[in-house]
Scaffold this motif. Structure first.
Motif, PDB file in Angstrom:
ATOM      1  N   SER A 283       0.813  -1.219   0.000  1.00  0.00           N
ATOM      2  CA  SER A 283       0.000   0.000   0.000  1.00  0.00           C
ATOM      3  C   SER A 283       0.846   1.270   0.000  1.00  0.00           C
ATOM      4  CB  SER A 283      -0.938   0.000   1.209  1.00  0.00           C
ATOM      5  OG  SER A 283      -0.194   0.082   2.403  1.00  0.00           O
ATOM      6  N   THR A 284       2.169   1.136  -0.064  1.00  0.00           N
ATOM      7  CA  THR A 284       3.056   2.292  -0.048  1.00  0.00           C
ATOM      8  C   THR A 284       3.395   2.711  -1.479  1.00  0.00           C
ATOM      9  OG1 THR A 284       4.012   1.545   2.032  1.00  0.00           O
ATOM     10  CG2 THR A 284       5.251   3.182   0.798  1.00  0.00           C
TER      11      THR A 284
ATOM     12  N   ASP B  73       0.468   6.370   1.774  1.00  0.00           N
ATOM     13  CA  ASP B  73      -0.030   5.075   2.234  1.00  0.00           C
ATOM     14  C   ASP B  73      -1.427   4.932   1.652  1.00  0.00           C
ATOM     15  OD1 ASP B  73      -1.014   2.835   3.464  1.00  0.00           O
ATOM     16  OD2 ASP B  73      -0.538   3.479   5.502  1.00  0.00           O
TER      17      ASP B  73
ATOM     18  N   ALA C 143      -3.519   2.543   1.614  1.00  0.00           N
ATOM     19  CA  ALA C 143      -4.525   1.874   2.434  1.00  0.00           C
ATOM     20  C   ALA C 143      -5.286   2.893   3.284  1.00  0.00           C
ATOM     21  CB  ALA C 143      -3.872   0.822   3.327  1.00  0.00           C
ATOM     22  N   ARG C 144      -4.618   3.935   3.711  1.00  0.00           N
ATOM     23  CA  ARG C 144      -5.244   4.977   4.540  1.00  0.00           C
ATOM     24  C   ARG C 144      -5.635   6.210   3.748  1.00  0.00           C
ATOM     25  NH1 ARG C 144      -0.718   4.951   9.145  1.00  0.00           N
ATOM     26  NH2 ARG C 144      -0.841   2.759   9.639  1.00  0.00           N
ATOM     27  N   ASP C 145      -4.992   6.404   2.600  1.00  0.00           N
ATOM     28  CA  ASP C 145      -5.166   7.642   1.832  1.00  0.00           C
ATOM     29  C   ASP C 145      -5.184   7.322   0.338  1.00  0.00           C
ATOM     30  OD1 ASP C 145      -5.141  10.294   0.964  1.00  0.00           O
ATOM     31  OD2 ASP C 145      -3.001  10.553   1.327  1.00  0.00           O
ATOM     32  N   ALA C 146      -6.275   6.708  -0.120  1.00  0.00           N
ATOM     33  CA  ALA C 146      -6.368   6.287  -1.521  1.00  0.00           C
ATOM     34  C   ALA C 146      -6.356   7.471  -2.485  1.00  0.00           C
ATOM     35  CB  ALA C 146      -7.631   5.462  -1.735  1.00  0.00           C
TER      36      ALA C 146
ATOM     37  N   GLU D 149      -4.462  10.070  -2.229  1.00  0.00           N
ATOM     38  CA  GLU D 149      -3.120  10.674  -2.199  1.00  0.00           C
ATOM     39  C   GLU D 149      -3.167  12.153  -1.796  1.00  0.00           C
ATOM     40  OE1 GLU D 149      -1.112   9.794  -5.887  1.00  0.00           O
ATOM     41  OE2 GLU D 149      -1.703   7.701  -5.790  1.00  0.00           O
TER      42      GLU D 149
ATOM     43  N   HIS E 208      -2.460  13.113   1.613  1.00  0.00           N
ATOM     44  CA  HIS E 208      -1.550  13.350   2.737  1.00  0.00           C
ATOM     45  C   HIS E 208      -0.164  12.801   2.411  1.00  0.00           C
ATOM     46  CE1 HIS E 208      -0.347  14.131   6.832  1.00  0.00           C
ATOM     47  NE2 HIS E 208       0.091  12.897   6.934  1.00  0.00           N
TER      48      HIS E 208
END
Length: 82
Positions: A49-50, A65, A67-70, A72, A74
């Motif tokens: 996910s990186t 990331d 997985a947390r920020d699809a 992009e 942040h």
């Protein structure tokens, strides 16, 4: 023998069909070269996910990331140690 099987035998660089899903942790490298639509050069490296982007014209680096920020939104590049 079908066309895909024939191509796999003739050209070893052709990806062979897999019976299982690809490894989600495999590393993917991509490059966008300047052309008439995109006047910049950017390299992308992704593992899991990186996602790392390197904008070669100005030397800017971005880390996400997915997985947390699809979306992009942040950029983690300042948060991660070098």
């Amino acid at each position: 023998m079908d066309d895909v099987a024939a191509a796999e035998e003739e050209h070893p660089l052709v990806t062979k069909r897999r019976e299982r899903a690809p490894d989600p942790e495999r590393t993917i490298l991509a490059e966008l070269l300047p052309d008439g639509l995109h006047p910049y050069d950017v390299k992308m490296l992704r593992r899991g996910s990186t996602k790392l982007l390197w904008w070669s014209r100005d030397g800017r680096v971005q880390l996400f990331d997915l997985a947390r920020d699809a979306g992009e939104q942040h950029d983690l590049s300042d948060d991660e140690p070098a």
